[in-house]
Write an enzyme that holds these catalytic residues in place. Structure first.
Site, short mmCIF file in Angstrom:
data_model
loop_
_atom_site.label_atom_id
_atom_site.label_comp_id
_atom_site.label_asym_id
_atom_site.label_seq_id
_atom_site.Cartn_x
_atom_site.Cartn_y
_atom_site.Cartn_z
N GLU A 103 -0.99 6.87 1.62
CA GLU A 103 -1.58 5.76 1.92
C GLU A 103 -1.80 4.91 0.76
O GLU A 103 -2.71 5.20 -0.37
CB GLU A 103 -3.38 5.88 2.42
CG GLU A 103 -3.13 6.72 3.62
CD GLU A 103 -4.40 6.52 4.28
OE1 GLU A 103 -4.33 6.07 5.37
OE2 GLU A 103 -5.59 6.64 3.82
N LYS A 124 -13.86 5.52 9.63
CA LYS A 124 -14.47 5.25 8.51
C LYS A 124 -16.10 5.31 8.91
O LYS A 124 -16.53 5.59 9.71
CB LYS A 124 -14.08 4.08 7.71
CG LYS A 124 -12.59 4.09 7.51
CD LYS A 124 -11.88 3.14 6.52
CE LYS A 124 -10.38 3.35 6.22
NZ LYS A 124 -9.69 2.34 5.49
N HIS A 127 -9.11 11.16 1.06
CA HIS A 127 -8.77 9.66 1.51
C HIS A 127 -9.10 8.87 0.15
O HIS A 127 -10.13 9.16 -0.88
CB HIS A 127 -9.73 9.28 2.54
CG HIS A 127 -9.33 7.93 2.97
ND1 HIS A 127 -10.02 6.87 2.27
CD2 HIS A 127 -8.62 7.46 3.85
CE1 HIS A 127 -9.39 5.62 2.82
NE2 HIS A 127 -8.67 6.10 4.01
N ASN A 175 -8.90 6.53 11.70
CA ASN A 175 -9.89 6.95 10.82
C ASN A 175 -10.95 5.56 11.11
O ASN A 175 -10.81 4.69 10.46
CB ASN A 175 -9.38 6.84 9.41
CG ASN A 175 -10.49 6.86 8.24
OD1 ASN A 175 -11.49 7.21 8.57
ND2 ASN A 175 -9.84 6.78 7.16
N GLU A 218 -10.79 6.36 -0.48
CA GLU A 218 -11.99 5.92 -0.59
C GLU A 218 -13.10 7.10 -1.06
O GLU A 218 -13.71 6.88 -2.06
CB GLU A 218 -12.57 5.47 0.69
CG GLU A 218 -11.84 4.00 0.99
CD GLU A 218 -11.77 3.65 2.42
OE1 GLU A 218 -12.21 4.26 3.33
OE2 GLU A 218 -10.73 2.79 2.54
N GLY A 267 -6.88 -1.70 4.09
CA GLY A 267 -7.70 -2.72 4.49
C GLY A 267 -7.48 -3.91 3.71
O GLY A 267 -8.37 -5.08 3.91
N SER A 272 -2.95 -0.84 6.49
CA SER A 272 -2.79 -1.98 7.09
C SER A 272 -1.56 -1.70 8.29
O SER A 272 -0.80 -2.80 8.56
CB SER A 272 -2.34 -3.11 6.17
OG SER A 272 -3.41 -3.21 5.23
#
Ligand code: PGA
Length: 251
Positions: A168, A12, A96, A10, A98, A174, A214
């Site tokens: 996730e 992003k 996702h 991904n 985010e 991240g 991660s």
């Protein structure tokens, strides 16, 4: 049951046109003929077309990071499922963290996006994951179970071959702090149990569940050994050929 591993990058909101195409070409050359694992990349919308072209003839699939829940019309700034198909995308991420937490996407919106994507034949990677306070409060299973069930509302058993689930944990994305294999395995086993309750054992056993958060070349193998972990959705470490290859080629 052994499921074919599925490793996805991904990207992003990273890279530019040149770097996107170079990354795609580097992966194409390195992974030509790879067929014991599935590989996909999710570039930004504006580079989808060129990345699809760069990967023509490669086993690597290209997907989008998001789509609109509406078919067409006055939705300024949105991208439809049909447009994704039009430029050669084969799959799409939905939900996702985010999108859920920075842009307020609800379970219901995610469900509409899943349905839209399936209606045009796209494969879907439906992402679920708990926040740190939810984990600390002992609510991990409840949260990810709710996200999964709500995201799949109305999705017929016959469409489940097009579905991948990505677990996730938000606190692992991240941050450099991946879930332990025990944490990932427990969450994945719970998610597979939800799939079993909704769709029966055969379908539950066939759906792949990726871990994301991660993932790096040096932790992929232990994560892949955890129960019910069938692949990885990789952010930061998917932006360079070498590090993504170090993940895709896990042993
Ligand atoms: P990360 O992101 O690998 O950079 O933690 C994972 C993701 O958000 O898919």
């Amino acid at each position: 049951m052994k499921r074919k591993p599925f490793l996805a990058g991904n990207w992003k909101m990273n890279l530019d046109r040149k770097a996107s195409v170079e990354l795609a070409r580097g992966l194409r050359d390195a992974l030509a003929g790879t067929n014991d694992r599935d590989v996909a990349v999710f570039p930004p919308f504006v580079y989808l077309d060129e990345v699809v072209q760069a990967l023509a003839g490669s086993p690597i699939k290209v997907g989008a990071q998001n789509l609109c829940d509406e078919k067409n019309g006055a939705f300024t700034g949105e991208i439809s499922a049909e447009m994704l198909v039009d430029v050669g995308a084969k799959l799409v991420l939905v939900g996702h963290s985010e999108r859920r937490h920075l842009y307020g996407e609800s379970d219901e919106l995610c469900n509409r996006k899943v349905q839209r994507a399936l209606s045009v034949g796209l494969d879907v990677v439906l992402c679920v994951g708990e926040k740190l306070d939810e984990r600390d409060g002992g609510r991990t299973d409840a949260v990810i179970g709710r996200q999964l069930e709500a995201g799949l509302a109305g999705v017929a058993a016959g469409s489940m071959g097009k579905l991948t689930v990505a677990y996730e944990p938000v606190w692992a994305i991240g941050t450099g702090r991946n879930a332990t294999p025990e944490q990932a395995g427990a969450a994945h086993t719970h998610l597979r149990g939800v799939l079993r309750r909704l769709y029966g054992d055969a379908i539950a056993q066939s759906v792949r569940i990726q871990y994301g958060g991660s993932v790096k070349p040096d932790n992929i193998s232990t994560l892949m050994n955890a129960p019910d972990v069938d692949g990885a959705l990789v952010g930061g470490a998917s932006l360079k050929v070498d590090s993504f290859l170090g993940i895709v080629r896990f042993k």
